[in-house]
Design an enzyme around this catalytic site. Sequence first.
Site, PDB file in Angstrom:
ATOM      1  N   TYR A  92      37.786  55.278 -30.364  1.00  9.41           N
ATOM      2  CA  TYR A  92      38.219  56.207 -29.330  1.00  9.41           C
ATOM      3  C   TYR A  92      39.040  57.336 -29.975  1.00  9.41           C
ATOM      4  O   TYR A  92      40.041  57.081 -30.647  1.00  9.41           O
ATOM      5  CB  TYR A  92      39.032  55.492 -28.246  1.00  9.41           C
ATOM      6  CG  TYR A  92      39.497  56.480 -27.212  1.00  9.41           C
ATOM      7  CD1 TYR A  92      38.603  57.001 -26.291  1.00  9.41           C
ATOM      8  CD2 TYR A  92      40.798  56.952 -27.199  1.00  9.41           C
ATOM      9  CE1 TYR A  92      38.999  57.958 -25.370  1.00  9.41           C
ATOM     10  CE2 TYR A  92      41.204  57.901 -26.286  1.00  9.41           C
ATOM     11  CZ  TYR A  92      40.296  58.398 -25.375  1.00  9.41           C
ATOM     12  OH  TYR A  92      40.693  59.350 -24.479  1.00  9.41           O
ATOM     13  N   ARG A 140      61.662  54.109 -13.119  1.00  7.91           N
ATOM     14  CA  ARG A 140      61.215  54.319 -14.505  1.00  7.91           C
ATOM     15  C   ARG A 140      61.124  52.998 -15.268  1.00  7.91           C
ATOM     16  O   ARG A 140      60.467  52.890 -16.293  1.00  7.91           O
ATOM     17  CB  ARG A 140      62.114  55.337 -15.224  1.00  7.91           C
ATOM     18  CG  ARG A 140      61.643  55.699 -16.618  1.00  7.91           C
ATOM     19  CD  ARG A 140      61.994  57.128 -17.055  1.00  7.91           C
ATOM     20  NE  ARG A 140      63.351  57.523 -16.751  1.00  7.91           N
ATOM     21  CZ  ARG A 140      64.439  57.063 -17.381  1.00  7.91           C
ATOM     22  NH1 ARG A 140      64.314  56.181 -18.343  1.00  7.91           N
ATOM     23  NH2 ARG A 140      65.633  57.488 -17.021  1.00  7.91           N
ATOM     24  N   ASP A 181      41.280  47.100 -28.254  1.00  3.02           N
ATOM     25  CA  ASP A 181      40.992  48.013 -27.142  1.00  3.02           C
ATOM     26  C   ASP A 181      39.691  47.540 -26.498  1.00  3.02           C
ATOM     27  O   ASP A 181      38.615  47.713 -27.047  1.00  3.02           O
ATOM     28  CB  ASP A 181      40.874  49.440 -27.690  1.00  3.02           C
ATOM     29  CG  ASP A 181      40.563  50.472 -26.607  1.00  3.02           C
ATOM     30  OD1 ASP A 181      40.147  50.073 -25.511  1.00  3.02           O
ATOM     31  OD2 ASP A 181      40.713  51.680 -26.882  1.00  3.02           O
ATOM     32  N   LYS A 220      39.586  53.706 -16.608  1.00  8.71           N
ATOM     33  CA  LYS A 220      38.149  53.456 -16.704  1.00  8.71           C
ATOM     34  C   LYS A 220      37.729  52.339 -15.739  1.00  8.71           C
ATOM     35  O   LYS A 220      37.971  52.461 -14.556  1.00  8.71           O
ATOM     36  CB  LYS A 220      37.799  53.173 -18.160  1.00  8.71           C
ATOM     37  CG  LYS A 220      38.478  54.138 -19.167  1.00  8.71           C
ATOM     38  CD  LYS A 220      37.988  55.574 -19.043  1.00  8.71           C
ATOM     39  CE  LYS A 220      38.830  56.572 -19.850  1.00  8.71           C
ATOM     40  NZ  LYS A 220      38.964  56.289 -21.262  1.00  8.71           N
TER      41      LYS A 220
END
Length: 384
Positions: free
Chosen positions: A108, A56, A181, A206
């Site tokens: 977005y 983690r 972004d 993406k």
Amino acid sequence: MSRKPSQLQLSPATRAAQALHRINEITGAVVPDIALASTFARDAEYNPRQSYIYARDGGPTVEHAEVVLADLDGAAGSLLFGSGMAAAVALFESLPVGAHVVAPNVMYHGVLTWLHRQAARGILRLTTFDAADPSALPRVLAGGDVALVWTETPINPNWDVVDIAASAKAAHAVGAKLVVDCTAASPCTTQALALGADMVFHSATKYLNGHSDITGGVLSTAKTGAEWDELRKIRTLMGSVMAGFEAWLLIRGMRTLFVRFERASANALRIARYFEAHPKITAVLYPGLPSHPGHAIAARQMLHGFGGMLSLLAHSGADARHIARSTQLFLPATSLGGVESLIEHRKAVEGPHSIVPDTLLRLSVGIEDADDLIADLEQALEHL
Ligand SMILES: *Cc1c(COP(=O)(O)O)cnc(C)c1O
């Protein structure tokens, strides 16, 4: 005489193609190994070996992908998350309660929705601005007391281009941080940190991965330090790190990033030029076209292609949703940056409150043959 690669000045495309790996010195394997362990045994002194304790916090394969990403972004460090949204949420979570965030009013959808929700709960303050208007950001920053400017370029789904250097200057003048972004640009063509951003964000789902088979998100920073350590801590506590198998697929995807991006950009430019003069299309929104309002900035800021994202506006009265249902090659799906071309009716996806025009069709152009893609859109438009 054999030349070690470290003696050569290597381009980012070369380094990405080899995933900064070359070979495993023990086995000679030319592909990086994959580490899937969720926990790591301590040594005889009861110390962690190589700092790995529990997955983690991260692990060897995640770290390898992060080193490749930091190299691509020219960053001091990169952190990988299980999705783009997980990365964005961790970033906002790292701000003090009540911090003032500034973001575009169209961008977005998921990140904007999250910001509005947090603002409604009083966890942060949000001011939005029109990113297509270069004077809008300095104006809202003059309102004062801004901790973070989040912006995106090119922006979904109009592909407006934001001047990163000018935004960084405006943010820094009032002591705010700038996070960009760059999902639709990718590090192949836009180097946000070199242009002055404090951090760059990508949905690794993406272009970075490019095969539509994982979700992932990355934050890359110009500077490490206490705030960066805090972000890592938040990732551990929220449990939002990427898993080892996904990180391995991402490394594999990044090896072909530059060729995929180059091909998608070339295909998108062909499609944009073709449909710019089409009788059934009123506008093509693509930063690579000189007619696009952001073209001058894009030409300066997108150094190796304008990407594979573009939108078509069908003439008013046309049933754009019907066009999105009528393609045979373009797949009617959301997401972007994969090798396969996608078409999407954004308004239907975002819901009735969306301000996206009903006539807008968003294309994520893949790496197929451009003539096939054009023929497919032509036959879909015949249904109008
Ligand atoms: C997809 C996307 C995101 C969110 O990333 P996920 O991996 O879907 O969580 C953020 N910004 C942009 C521009 C995107 O395209």
